[in-house]
Write a protein that holds these residues in place. Structure first.
Motif, PDB file in Angstrom:
ATOM      1  N   UNK A   1      14.670  54.817  37.348  1.00  0.00           N
ATOM      2  CA  UNK A   1      14.591  56.138  37.983  1.00  0.00           C
ATOM      3  C   UNK A   1      15.654  57.036  37.360  1.00  0.00           C
ATOM      4  N   UNK A   2      15.238  58.208  36.900  1.00  0.00           N
ATOM      5  CA  UNK A   2      16.155  59.141  36.236  1.00  0.00           C
ATOM      6  C   UNK A   2      16.233  60.414  37.062  1.00  0.00           C
ATOM      7  N   UNK A   3      17.452  60.866  37.371  1.00  0.00           N
ATOM      8  CA  UNK A   3      17.551  62.061  38.224  1.00  0.00           C
ATOM      9  C   UNK A   3      17.338  63.330  37.405  1.00  0.00           C
ATOM     10  N   UNK A   4      17.040  64.424  38.106  1.00  0.00           N
ATOM     11  CA  UNK A   4      16.696  65.691  37.461  1.00  0.00           C
ATOM     12  C   UNK A   4      17.842  66.236  36.607  1.00  0.00           C
ATOM     13  N   UNK A   5      19.073  66.066  37.088  1.00  0.00           N
ATOM     14  CA  UNK A   5      20.217  66.601  36.343  1.00  0.00           C
ATOM     15  C   UNK A   5      20.323  65.955  34.966  1.00  0.00           C
ATOM     16  N   UNK A   6      20.081  64.655  34.888  1.00  0.00           N
ATOM     17  CA  UNK A   6      20.139  63.977  33.591  1.00  0.00           C
ATOM     18  C   UNK A   6      19.020  64.469  32.678  1.00  0.00           C
TER      19      UNK A   6
ATOM     20  N   UNK B   1      10.462  59.745  28.696  1.00  0.00           N
ATOM     21  CA  UNK B   1       9.216  59.117  29.135  1.00  0.00           C
ATOM     22  C   UNK B   1       9.310  57.603  29.009  1.00  0.00           C
ATOM     23  N   UNK B   2       9.807  57.142  27.872  1.00  0.00           N
ATOM     24  CA  UNK B   2       9.910  55.704  27.641  1.00  0.00           C
ATOM     25  C   UNK B   2      10.883  55.048  28.618  1.00  0.00           C
ATOM     26  N   UNK B   3      11.895  55.807  29.047  1.00  0.00           N
ATOM     27  CA  UNK B   3      12.899  55.248  29.955  1.00  0.00           C
ATOM     28  C   UNK B   3      12.472  55.304  31.411  1.00  0.00           C
ATOM     29  N   UNK B   4      11.332  55.966  31.711  1.00  0.00           N
ATOM     30  CA  UNK B   4      10.830  55.913  33.076  1.00  0.00           C
ATOM     31  C   UNK B   4      10.604  57.240  33.766  1.00  0.00           C
ATOM     32  N   UNK B   5      11.014  58.356  33.168  1.00  0.00           N
ATOM     33  CA  UNK B   5      10.726  59.661  33.783  1.00  0.00           C
ATOM     34  C   UNK B   5       9.250  59.981  33.594  1.00  0.00           C
ATOM     35  N   UNK B   6       8.620  60.569  34.582  1.00  0.00           N
ATOM     36  CA  UNK B   6       7.207  60.913  34.462  1.00  0.00           C
ATOM     37  C   UNK B   6       7.064  62.253  33.743  1.00  0.00           C
ATOM     38  N   UNK B   7       5.915  62.503  33.108  1.00  0.00           N
ATOM     39  CA  UNK B   7       5.691  63.818  32.488  1.00  0.00           C
ATOM     40  C   UNK B   7       5.846  64.946  33.499  1.00  0.00           C
TER      41      UNK B   7
ATOM     42  N   UNK C   1       0.269  54.193  31.942  1.00  0.00           N
ATOM     43  CA  UNK C   1       0.122  52.810  31.487  1.00  0.00           C
ATOM     44  C   UNK C   1       0.484  52.678  30.019  1.00  0.00           C
ATOM     45  N   UNK C   2       0.081  53.648  29.206  1.00  0.00           N
ATOM     46  CA  UNK C   2       0.399  53.616  27.770  1.00  0.00           C
ATOM     47  C   UNK C   2       1.904  53.668  27.551  1.00  0.00           C
ATOM     48  N   UNK C   3       2.583  54.550  28.268  1.00  0.00           N
ATOM     49  CA  UNK C   3       4.036  54.672  28.120  1.00  0.00           C
ATOM     50  C   UNK C   3       4.718  53.366  28.496  1.00  0.00           C
ATOM     51  N   UNK C   4       4.250  52.729  29.565  1.00  0.00           N
ATOM     52  CA  UNK C   4       4.837  51.469  30.003  1.00  0.00           C
ATOM     53  C   UNK C   4       4.686  50.407  28.913  1.00  0.00           C
ATOM     54  N   UNK C   5       3.507  50.339  28.304  1.00  0.00           N
ATOM     55  CA  UNK C   5       3.268  49.360  27.235  1.00  0.00           C
ATOM     56  C   UNK C   5       4.173  49.625  26.031  1.00  0.00           C
ATOM     57  N   UNK C   6       4.303  50.890  25.646  1.00  0.00           N
ATOM     58  CA  UNK C   6       5.141  51.240  24.492  1.00  0.00           C
ATOM     59  C   UNK C   6       6.607  50.917  24.775  1.00  0.00           C
ATOM     60  N   UNK C   7       7.067  51.170  25.993  1.00  0.00           N
ATOM     61  CA  UNK C   7       8.452  50.867  26.351  1.00  0.00           C
ATOM     62  C   UNK C   7       8.707  49.360  26.314  1.00  0.00           C
ATOM     63  N   UNK C   8       7.761  48.583  26.833  1.00  0.00           N
ATOM     64  CA  UNK C   8       7.912  47.128  26.821  1.00  0.00           C
ATOM     65  C   UNK C   8       7.947  46.600  25.395  1.00  0.00           C
ATOM     66  N   UNK C   9       7.100  47.150  24.523  1.00  0.00           N
ATOM     67  CA  UNK C   9       7.064  46.696  23.128  1.00  0.00           C
ATOM     68  C   UNK C   9       8.391  46.949  22.426  1.00  0.00           C
ATOM     69  N   UNK C  10       9.113  47.988  22.850  1.00  0.00           N
ATOM     70  CA  UNK C  10      10.397  48.330  22.221  1.00  0.00           C
ATOM     71  C   UNK C  10      11.582  47.856  23.058  1.00  0.00           C
TER      72      UNK C  10
END
Length: 701
Positions: free
Chosen positions: A600-605, A495-501, A585-594
């Motif tokens: 974009x992350x593919x399904x296989x990963x 989630x923090x790296x950009x994959x959506x729930x 939006x919350x995930x984006x803020x937490x990722x920026x703080x860290x």
């Protein structure tokens, strides 16, 4: 050893009587005995009808599972059943107990079938990824029609005698003891001059079996068949029954059945099947009798406590359900009754049985109600201090012999036991919600838990018809350790790296889980995990980021389905998970703080990063002795956490991937993501040796 099969001439009826304890499996001795006895009956001039019956608690329960995938000693199943069908004298099978798989296939080869009223019969081979391979796909459609046969084989569930008679599967429901009822029916047939009536000579009613109709039926079973392929071979075998004479159809069935046994799906399902029967055998545990469980007590009448009380009552164990106030107790008992009422409404229990079960649950507001219990289980909130206080109180009133169980999902049993004067009798009994339904029971041994306590705890699992798996004492034990430090942790990292729930959940649902990790988090209550981690941090640390999204949602009061908002949004009366822009939006803020860049992350990963940590953490649990065997881990995850059974569990699945490949990918993520991906030493060793977790189990015993 007594003969497996004996022949008895009883006037006009020649009786083939099978007695092969414990379940009358059709091994080579039974097959050979049936043929010998049949020859005797055919040679007996007084005999007009042959009766096939079984001693013991059940009719032929099925094939000898030890022969699956291996050489079958002659005479084989086809040869034996063909001989019954070819008999020149009518052959009658009388069924009692359960006639499943090969047992029912044997009855199908007979000319007439009778059953006692409480007999059950079915074709459950699909649960092992197998196409029935003893004539079932050819004779069952000829007897009841292609579509009903398909439904019996795909659903895998048994039918009772009344339904079987209505379907034409059996001819008569007999009263009294099976043998006597069968004799009475056989004598009536003899008096009537009943003819030989071979199932294989019938034509198949193909109504409802067009390609479109079969496709529609499979869609209705999509959830149960998710990721499965055995049904396609089963359908092909039934089509052979429609199109071919019996002899050719049997050859086609054998080809399809043998091919199914070689499929990875079948290997995985059989692995889980046998593992579930072996996990109760603990290496090094001395042989001893379990202590009797005559009465029980449960402290805490919430969702878990009420469910545990129901599980005990369902097993016939009188149980005291204890709460701190009458109001809380009344609320808990009301929920128990409502749960039972749902079962009644579904036709799975009578109103009389409901009252009988409720009568076994005695409400109380004092721990003194545990004074006569053989096992007392606390099921209060996941808080170390609270659980210690409750256990100390139980210890003061419970009889000296009583086992004290904690329904903790993560807390140290060794530490909890310190609150009592009997640490050797304290054990973790981790039930899964709903406790009266879920089959898994994690049995956690503390440092001082005695062998007698473990043996008795395994007996509790057996009595409650649950699969008991013993775990060592570590944070989260087997299941939650792997979920928290593996599966869920990596889902949050993604989630923090950009994959959506939505993407993560869709990938894991396609893999085979019923629900993705974010939906599970919302359903369970996000604050539950946060509370668990608060207790963890008092004793252990984890490198950041570690569930920062979930804990941030908890701080905002967004706890999942129960508050209408969590990772997802929910509408009143609707459990559908809708996208939540606020979470994005919350995930984006937490990722920026860290300073975690999103991409974009593919399904296989996503699939790889969610599954590989399960394997790696599982290997560490084996290294540390928390899990005895890899198969124990597989049973925990297929029985309690939704890992797809047709993949065999995480450790078996690792073997199918190849441990060298698994290690290479874990090492890759260790380089890119950091310390928590460090390969487990056991994984490194087995991969280097070209070994497998299956071989590790064989070595460990």
């Amino acid at each position: 050893m007594a003969e497996a099969v004996r022949y008895e001439g009883r006037g006009e009826v020649g009786v083939i009587l099978i007695d092969r304890p414990p379940v009358n499996a059709i091994d080579v001795a039974v097959r050979r005995g049936i043929q010998t006895a049949l020859d005797q009956a055919l040679a007996d001039p007084a005999v007009k009808v042959v009766l096939l019956a079984c001693e013991g608690r059940t009719f032929l329960s099925g094939a000898d599972l030890n022969e699956l995938g291996g050489a079958i000693e002659a005479p084989g199943y086809y040869e034996t059943f063909d001989a019954l069908e070819a008999s020149t004298k009518p052959v009658v099978a009388v069924l009692h107990g359960t006639a499943l798989g090969g047992g029912l296939e044997c009855a199908l080869a007979c000319h007439y079938r009778a059953a006692v009223a409480d007999a059950r019969m079915g074709m459950p081979e699909i649960t092992l990824g197998i196409v029935p391979g003893a004539g079932g796909t050819q004779r069952l459609p000829r007897l009841i029609g292609a579509r009903p046969a398909l439904e019996m084989m795909i659903a895998g569930a048994p039918v009772d005698a009344a339904k079987a008679k209505a379907m034409g599967l059996i001819d008569e429901i007999v009263e009294g003891a099976p043998l006597q009822g069968g004799l009475d029916y056989a004598r009536r047939l003899a008096a009537q001059g009943a003819p030989v009536r071979r199932t294989g000579e019938r034509t198949v009613d193909a109504a409802g079996f067009s390609e479109a109709e079969v496709a529609d039926y499979l869609k209705s079973q999509a959830r149960a068949l998710k990721g499965r392929t055995t049904q396609e071979k089963t359908i092909a075998a039934i089509r052979a029954a429609i199109e071919l004479p019996l002899a050719d159809g049997l050859k086609r069935e054998d080809e399809l059945s043998q091919a199914s046994l070689k499929d990875r799906e079948s290997e995985a399902l059989r692995h889980v099947f046998f593992a579930e029967r072996e996990v109760g055998k603990i290496p090094g545990l001395p042989a001893m009798e379990p202590a009797p469980i005559r009465k029980a007590a449960v402290v805490g009448a919430g969702t878990m406590g009420g469910g545990i009380a129901m599980a005990l009552a369902n097993a016939g164990v009188p149980t005291a359900l204890i709460e701190v106030s009458q109001e809380a107790l009344d609320r808990g008992l009301k929920q128990v009754r409502e749960n039972y009422e749902v079962t009644v409404s579904r036709g799975r229990m009578t109103p009389q049985e409901l009252e009988q079960r409720m009568g076994l649950i005695r409400g109380a507001t004092s721990q003194d109600a545990a004074a006569d219990a053989d096992v007392v289980i606390e099921a209060v909130f996941e808080d170390m201090d609270l659980k210690k206080k409750v256990l100390a109180g139980i210890d003061a009133v419970a009889p000296p012999h009583a086992i004290l169980g904690s329904n903790t999902s993560t807390l140290s049993i060794t530490e909890l036991a310190k609150a009592t004067r009997r640490p050797e009798q304290v054990v973790g009994l981790h039930f899964f919600s709903p406790a009266h339904v879920m089959r898994l029971l994690e049995i956690v041994r503390g440092e001082q838990t005695s062998s007698q306590t473990l043996v008795t705890s395994l007996e509790v699992a057996r009595k409650l018809k649950k699969t008991g798996v013993v775990s060592g004492d570590a944070f989260g034990f087997i299941g939650n350790k792997m979920m928290q430090d593996g599966y869920f942790r990596e889902a949050e990292q993604l989630l923090l790296e950009g994959a959506s729930p939505e993407q993560i959940d869709a990938v894991m649902e396609r893999f085979g889980f019923a629900m993705g990790p974010n939906k599970v988090n919302d359903m369970a209550g996000i604050d539950v995990g946060t509370k668990v981690r608060e207790e963890l941090y008092k004793r252990e640390s984890r490198p950041d980021p570690y569930f920062v999204v979930s804990d941030a949602l908890t701080a905002q009061g967004k706890l999942g389905q129960k508050t209408g908002e969590g990772v997802y949004l929910y509408k009143a009366g609707d459990r559908t998970a809708y996208p939540n822009p606020a979470t994005t939006a919350l995930i984006r803020e937490l990722a920026q703080a860290r300073q975690i860049p999103q991409r974009t992350i593919d399904d296989a990963e996503i699939e790889e990063r969610c599954i590989l940590p399960l394997i790696n953490v599982g290997a560490q649990l084996l290294d540390d002795g928390i899990a005895y065997r890899a198969k124990d881990i597989d049973v925990v995850w297929t029985s309690g956490y939704g890992f797809p059974r047709h993949l065999g569990g995480p450790m078996f699945y690792a073997d199918t991937l190849g441990l060298k490949h698994v290690l290479e990918r874990v090492a890759h993520y260790h380089e890119t993501l950091g310390h928590y991906w460090t390969p487990a030493p056991l994984l490194v060793r087995l991969a280097g040796e070209g070994g497998t977790f299956t071989q590790f189990d064989q070595h460990r015993g």
